[in-house]
Enzyme design. Structure first.
Site, PDB file in Angstrom:
ATOM      1  N   ASP A 139      50.346  42.573 -66.739  1.00 18.69           N
ATOM      2  CA  ASP A 139      49.491  41.382 -66.736  1.00 18.69           C
ATOM      3  C   ASP A 139      50.324  40.108 -66.863  1.00 18.69           C
ATOM      4  O   ASP A 139      51.559  40.155 -66.861  1.00 18.69           O
ATOM      5  CB  ASP A 139      48.468  41.493 -67.870  1.00 18.69           C
ATOM      6  CG  ASP A 139      47.160  40.784 -67.545  1.00 18.69           C
ATOM      7  OD1 ASP A 139      47.153  39.941 -66.633  1.00 18.69           O
ATOM      8  OD2 ASP A 139      46.152  41.072 -68.219  1.00 18.69           O
ATOM      9  N   HIS A 140      49.653  38.969 -67.003  1.00 19.99           N
ATOM     10  CA  HIS A 140      50.356  37.694 -66.964  1.00 19.99           C
ATOM     11  C   HIS A 140      51.239  37.464 -68.199  1.00 19.99           C
ATOM     12  O   HIS A 140      50.951  37.915 -69.292  1.00 19.99           O
ATOM     13  CB  HIS A 140      49.368  36.528 -66.808  1.00 19.99           C
ATOM     14  CG  HIS A 140      48.347  36.416 -67.890  1.00 19.99           C
ATOM     15  ND1 HIS A 140      47.172  37.135 -67.880  1.00 19.99           N
ATOM     16  CD2 HIS A 140      48.332  35.669 -69.023  1.00 19.99           C
ATOM     17  CE1 HIS A 140      46.468  36.828 -68.950  1.00 19.99           C
ATOM     18  NE2 HIS A 140      47.150  35.951 -69.662  1.00 19.99           N
ATOM     19  N   HIS A 141      52.340  36.761 -67.961  1.00 23.70           N
ATOM     20  CA  HIS A 141      53.284  36.328 -68.992  1.00 23.70           C
ATOM     21  C   HIS A 141      53.834  37.484 -69.837  1.00 23.70           C
ATOM     22  O   HIS A 141      54.027  37.363 -71.038  1.00 23.70           O
ATOM     23  CB  HIS A 141      52.649  35.262 -69.892  1.00 23.70           C
ATOM     24  CG  HIS A 141      52.327  33.998 -69.152  1.00 23.70           C
ATOM     25  ND1 HIS A 141      51.034  33.619 -68.885  1.00 23.70           N
ATOM     26  CD2 HIS A 141      53.131  33.065 -68.582  1.00 23.70           C
ATOM     27  CE1 HIS A 141      51.059  32.483 -68.195  1.00 23.70           C
ATOM     28  NE2 HIS A 141      52.319  32.126 -67.987  1.00 23.70           N
TER      29      HIS A 141
END
Length: 211
Positions: A139-141
């Site tokens: 997922d993001h970051h």
């Protein structure tokens, strides 16, 4: 890729790596494998040429061919990467399947194996020489350090940090904000709800430390 590729290793992820390069219409020149029993054989019509430390083949790397290290064992993978760095002054290329989704602002280092349907979210950072198996969702970051292996179907939620050499088993879920320490091991199917220390092994739902 402009140059054909020599794949180091002819077992484990080597054949999936060949499929990845085929999916991108890249030419694979051959495999180099330490197991001499495989020398002279073929994988999907691509020959196993010889030993990874054979100078006759190594001298092709960087001039006429690129290299990809398709070795599951992290220690031996690191040995081959250092061999290429020192003797040929090159970094292995990435093997990224054509069906993987890579965010436009994800950052990816060298020599990574990213198989079919892997998702890399926005702002994600992938180090070098990692193995991301089929369908893994990052997922993001998320920050993934070097030589990390993430199993098929695993879900790594946002803001997770995975340190060097960690192993995430197939189907594991890592919840947001957790840190997985250096060389830690996460059992298949585990749900990790808190940070895992360096060299620890955890398993279960919720994941608990195995002594």
């Amino acid at each position: 890729m402009d140059k054909p590729i020599i794949i180091f290793g002819a077992k484990g992820i080597a054949q999936p790596a060949l499929e990845i390069f085929n999916s991108n219409e890249a030419v694979v020149y051959g495999f180099l494998e330490e197991d001499e029993k495989l020398h002279g054989s073929e994988i999907n019509t691509v020959p196993v040429l010889g030993h990874p430390e054979d100078d006759g083949f190594l001298k092709l790397i960087g001039k006429k061919t690129e290299a990809f290290v398709a070795v599951d064992d992290a220690k031996y993978r690191k040995f081959i990467v250092e061999l290429l760095n020192e003797r040929r002054k090159v970094q292995p290329v990435n093997a990224i399947h054509s069906t993987a989704f890579i965010s436009s602002d994800a950052a990816i280092g060298h020599g990574n194996f990213i198989n079919a349907r892997v998702t890399l979210g926005t702002g994600t950072e992938i180090g070098q020489h990692c193995i991301l198996h089929t369908g893994a969702i990052i997922d993001h970051h998320v920050k993934v350090a070097d030589y990390v292996q993430i199993g098929a179907g695993s879900i790594i939620n946002s803001e997770v940090t995975i340190e060097e050499g960690a192993f995430i088993g197939s189907g594991a879920t890592i919840v947001s904000g957790v840190t997985i320490g250096k060389n830690a091991r996460i059992g298949a199917g585990s749900v990790v709800i808190s940070s895992v220390g360096a060299n620890e092994t955890v398993f279960g739902n919720p994941a608990a430390k195995i002594k």
